[in-house]
Write a protein that holds these residues in place. Structure first.
Motif, PDB file in Angstrom:
ATOM      1  N   ALA A 162      -8.398  -0.769  -5.691  1.00  0.00           N
ATOM      2  CA  ALA A 162      -9.556  -1.037  -6.245  1.00  0.00           C
ATOM      3  C   ALA A 162      -8.781  -1.418  -8.102  1.00  0.00           C
ATOM      4  CB  ALA A 162     -11.009  -0.849  -6.178  1.00  0.00           C
ATOM      5  N   SER A 206       0.851  -1.425  -0.007  1.00  0.00           N
ATOM      6  CA  SER A 206      -0.081  -0.172   0.302  1.00  0.00           C
ATOM      7  C   SER A 206       0.980   1.262  -0.208  1.00  0.00           C
ATOM      8  CB  SER A 206      -0.998   0.013   1.567  1.00  0.00           C
ATOM      9  OG  SER A 206      -0.810   0.307   2.212  1.00  0.00           O
ATOM     10  N   MET A 260      -1.166  -4.396   1.747  1.00  0.00           N
ATOM     11  CA  MET A 260      -2.366  -4.388   1.669  1.00  0.00           C
ATOM     12  C   MET A 260      -3.172  -5.893   1.930  1.00  0.00           C
ATOM     13  SD  MET A 260      -2.634  -2.875  -2.568  1.00  0.00           S
ATOM     14  CE  MET A 260      -1.665  -2.210  -3.386  1.00  0.00           C
ATOM     15  N   SER A 261      -4.338  -5.319   2.433  1.00  0.00           N
ATOM     16  CA  SER A 261      -4.757  -5.983   3.278  1.00  0.00           C
ATOM     17  C   SER A 261      -6.605  -5.486   3.052  1.00  0.00           C
ATOM     18  CB  SER A 261      -5.332  -5.867   4.853  1.00  0.00           C
ATOM     19  OG  SER A 261      -5.804  -6.730   5.177  1.00  0.00           O
ATOM     20  N   LYS A 262      -7.993  -6.713   2.767  1.00  0.00           N
ATOM     21  CA  LYS A 262      -8.968  -5.850   2.755  1.00  0.00           C
ATOM     22  C   LYS A 262      -9.686  -5.713   4.093  1.00  0.00           C
ATOM     23  CE  LYS A 262     -10.019  -8.857  -1.241  1.00  0.00           C
ATOM     24  NZ  LYS A 262     -11.473 -10.082  -1.545  1.00  0.00           N
ATOM     25  N   SER A 263      -8.921  -6.538   5.078  1.00  0.00           N
ATOM     26  CA  SER A 263      -9.870  -6.053   6.225  1.00  0.00           C
ATOM     27  C   SER A 263      -9.405  -4.760   6.925  1.00  0.00           C
ATOM     28  CB  SER A 263      -9.457  -7.898   7.725  1.00  0.00           C
ATOM     29  OG  SER A 263      -7.550  -7.742   7.611  1.00  0.00           O
ATOM     30  N   ARG A 264      -7.625  -4.558   6.795  1.00  0.00           N
ATOM     31  CA  ARG A 264      -7.255  -2.889   7.261  1.00  0.00           C
ATOM     32  C   ARG A 264      -7.880  -1.900   6.319  1.00  0.00           C
ATOM     33  NH1 ARG A 264      -1.244  -4.810   8.222  1.00  0.00           N
ATOM     34  NH2 ARG A 264      -1.256  -6.965   9.453  1.00  0.00           N
ATOM     35  N   GLY A 265      -8.928  -2.277   5.120  1.00  0.00           N
ATOM     36  CA  GLY A 265      -9.039  -1.418   4.260  1.00  0.00           C
ATOM     37  C   GLY A 265      -8.103  -0.732   3.438  1.00  0.00           C
ATOM     38  N   LYS A 266      -6.719  -1.329   3.536  1.00  0.00           N
ATOM     39  CA  LYS A 266      -5.316  -1.173   3.108  1.00  0.00           C
ATOM     40  C   LYS A 266      -5.958  -1.920   1.366  1.00  0.00           C
ATOM     41  CE  LYS A 266      -3.123   0.131   6.852  1.00  0.00           C
ATOM     42  NZ  LYS A 266      -2.523   1.245   6.070  1.00  0.00           N
ATOM     43  N   VAL A 267      -6.403  -1.114   0.310  1.00  0.00           N
ATOM     44  CA  VAL A 267      -6.196  -2.146  -0.747  1.00  0.00           C
ATOM     45  C   VAL A 267      -6.338  -0.426  -1.908  1.00  0.00           C
ATOM     46  CG1 VAL A 267      -7.454  -4.328  -0.074  1.00  0.00           C
ATOM     47  CG2 VAL A 267      -8.837  -2.520  -0.668  1.00  0.00           C
TER      48      VAL A 267
END
Length: 166
Positions: free
Chosen positions: A23, A8, A14-21
């Motif tokens: 798109a 990120s 990058m992690s979906k659970s941490r909101g670091k994506v």
């Protein structure tokens, strides 16, 4: 051969659970698939990956815009004969780029492939408007740029190739 990880913007995984994506669909819609592919290859060495930089993609956007401009301009042969020194210099640059890009693709050095194609683009932009434009060496240089760019940006390369070779 394993590719690296795209991080990120804050250099974290990058992690979906941490909101670091980031798109990809939104990016492709905004910039186009070729620009995203080229930027991912340009970020850094393939095996290391690197951090996503929302501002860094703008350089690749300009590169693609320049390639489009070079490929769509009408390149009528100048009434003046091109200077033989300029012809040799452009041909030499093209052949060095072909050699270097071929070696870098084989070594998975995609970031330097993009960099060398950017340098060839700069050479063509400098030659644009001179007597070299529209000459056989100009056409060879433009064709070489498109062929070398095809594995990285297949859509723009194919479209521009079709315009030059109907």
């Amino acid at each position: 051969f394993s590719q690296g990880m795209i991080l990120s913007e804050d250099n974290e995984k990058m992690s979906k659970s941490r909101g670091k994506v980031v798109a990809p669909d939104d990016l492709v819609a905004r910039y186009g698939a070729d620009t995203i592919r080229a930027y991912l290859m340009f970020i850094g060495p393939w095996e290391l990956g690197g951090p996503w930089n929302s501002k860094g993609i703008e350089g690749v956007v300009r590169f693609m815009q320049d390639v489009w401009s070079l490929g769509t301009e009408s390149a009528a042969q100048s009434a003046d004969l091109p200077d033989e020194t300029a012809v040799r210099a452009l041909r030499r640059t093209v052949h060095q780029t072909i050699r270097d890009v071929t070696a870098d693709v084989e070594a998975f050095k995609f970031n330097t492939v993009v960099s060398k194609l950017m340098a060839l683009r700069n050479t063509l932009k400098t030659a644009r408007g001179s007597a070299v434009m529209g000459s056989p060496v100009w056409n060879e240089a433009l064709d070489s740029l498109l062929l070398l760019l095809a594995p990285i940006a297949p859509h723009i390369s194919e479209t521009l190739w079709q315009r030059h070779h109907p």
